[in-house]
Write a protein that holds these residues in place. Structure first.
Motif, PDB file in Angstrom:
ATOM      1  N   ARG A 239      -7.448  -5.564 -10.261  1.00 54.21           N
ATOM      2  CA  ARG A 239      -6.865  -4.456  -9.544  1.00 54.21           C
ATOM      3  C   ARG A 239      -7.733  -3.490  -8.972  1.00 54.21           C
TER       4      ARG A 239
ATOM      5  N   TYR B 169      -2.689  -5.112  -7.252  1.00 57.69           N
ATOM      6  CA  TYR B 169      -3.451  -5.901  -8.158  1.00 57.69           C
ATOM      7  C   TYR B 169      -2.579  -7.529  -8.164  1.00 57.69           C
TER       8      TYR B 169
ATOM      9  N   LEU C  99      -5.684   9.005  -7.372  1.00 57.02           N
ATOM     10  CA  LEU C  99      -5.239   8.057  -6.571  1.00 57.02           C
ATOM     11  C   LEU C  99      -4.244   7.914  -5.656  1.00 57.02           C
TER      12      LEU C  99
ATOM     13  N   ARG D 167      -3.052   4.893  -3.972  1.00 59.03           N
ATOM     14  CA  ARG D 167      -2.235   3.608  -3.909  1.00 59.03           C
ATOM     15  C   ARG D 167      -3.121   2.592  -4.571  1.00 59.03           C
ATOM     16  N   GLY D 168      -2.599   1.584  -4.768  1.00 60.95           N
ATOM     17  CA  GLY D 168      -3.329   0.341  -5.248  1.00 60.95           C
ATOM     18  C   GLY D 168      -2.783  -0.932  -5.336  1.00 60.95           C
TER      19      GLY D 168
ATOM     20  N   VAL E 155      -0.374   7.308  -7.928  1.00 63.24           N
ATOM     21  CA  VAL E 155      -0.167   6.005  -8.477  1.00 63.24           C
ATOM     22  C   VAL E 155      -0.266   6.141 -10.153  1.00 63.24           C
TER      23      VAL E 155
ATOM     24  N   SER F 116     -10.201   4.483 -16.802  1.00 61.40           N
ATOM     25  CA  SER F 116      -9.128   4.903 -15.982  1.00 61.40           C
ATOM     26  C   SER F 116      -8.570   6.360 -16.121  1.00 61.40           C
TER      27      SER F 116
ATOM     28  N   THR G 283      -8.020   0.062  -6.665  1.00 58.57           N
ATOM     29  CA  THR G 283      -7.220   1.622  -6.193  1.00 58.57           C
ATOM     30  C   THR G 283      -8.151   2.180  -5.233  1.00 58.57           C
TER      31      THR G 283
ATOM     32  N   VAL H   2      -1.347   4.691 -13.557  1.00 56.56           N
ATOM     33  CA  VAL H   2      -2.281   3.449 -13.843  1.00 56.56           C
ATOM     34  C   VAL H   2      -2.254   3.479 -15.354  1.00 56.56           C
TER      35      VAL H   2
END
Length: 254
Positions: free
Chosen positions: A227, A199, A194, A196-197, A80, A185, A229, A82
């Motif tokens: 958000r 938001y 990560l 997946r996430g 992911v 982050s 994650t 970010v």
């Protein structure tokens, strides 16, 4: 009245804790459905639901006739991307600074309903109520999350107020970092890649506390990004980012 976490979710949480602690390693078999049903005092149908959901989340692998195994997952890369405000401002050639407002450890009995749902954590009272194990009951007041609040500045003007919560077990050294220097982050991605996430972005009137941090009038318009994650099937961090409505916009390419 506090709602109790469903039995299948408690089983999922326990399995994930065993995986993250190293008790059940990738490629190894976990306890049988019958053993888990006996351990948690539930039906095999309830256990089956927990295992089915974890299989769909690619945390477990169910092999017919052989049992259930911890899936082989290679987190060599961050799946992911970010972006964070530090990157955005530096890319726009603007001066960036961060000011840490507060940092603290949070125990289960300090959680509000939203955080408890996000991280699948029960209250200290609930843990004690359904646990017959003194060690589990006594650990109910242990630290479960870390919380940080940070103001982000662009050219000396506050542009974002960040409220972030992090799973203390997964990132135990998080609270020790100097987040006026280290970006939250970036640090989390380095420590817990990560997979997946999700938001949402909403327009909200600024509460008095948020307005003070952003140096805007109370009830002024803000854009709030929320958000969460995931890493290895569990929420590792949940964040609320409040942006002064007249100073920030979200943009991208389709």
């Amino acid at each position: 009245m506090t709602k109790t976490i469903p039995a299948y979710q408690r089983i999922k949480n326990a399995i994930l804790d065993n995986i993250h602690s190293g008790k059940w390693q990738a490629g190894k078999a976990i306890s049988t459905e019958m053993a888990l049903a006996k351990e948690f005092g539930v039906s095999r149908m309830t256990v089956n639901r927990a295992l089915k959901e974890l299989s769909e989340e690619r945390v477990l692998e169910r092999r017919q006739g052989s049992g259930t195994f911890v899936a082989q997952q290679q987190f060599n890369h961050t799946f992911v991307e970010v972006r964070n405000i530090a990157q955005d401002l530096k890319s726009a050639n603007r001066d960036y600074q961060a000011q840490v407002v507060s940092k603290r450890a949070i125990t289960a009995n300090m959680l509000d309903d939203e955080l408890r749902r996000k991280f699948g954590i029960e209250t200290a009272e609930a843990l004690s109520a359904h646990s017959k194990n003194d060690d589990v009951a006594n650990s109910a007041g242990a630290t479960v999350l870390y919380e940080v609040k940070i103001i982000h500045f662009a050219d000396g003007q506050p542009i974002q107020f960040e409220e972030r919560w992090v799973d203390a077990k997964k990132v135990p050294e998080f609270i020790e970092q100097d987040f006026s220097v280290v970006n939250t982050s970036d640090y989390l991605i380095a420590k817990s890649p990560l997979e997946r996430g999700s938001y949402t972005i909403r327009a909200l009137a600024a509460p008095e506390e948020i307005a003070t941090f952003l140096k805007i009038a109370p009830q002024s318009p803000t854009l709030v990004l929320r958000r969460q994650t995931y890493s290895a099937g569990q929420v590792v961090t949940f964040v609320k980012m409040w942006h002064a409505g007249d100073r920030y916009q979200f943009s991208g390419e389709l």
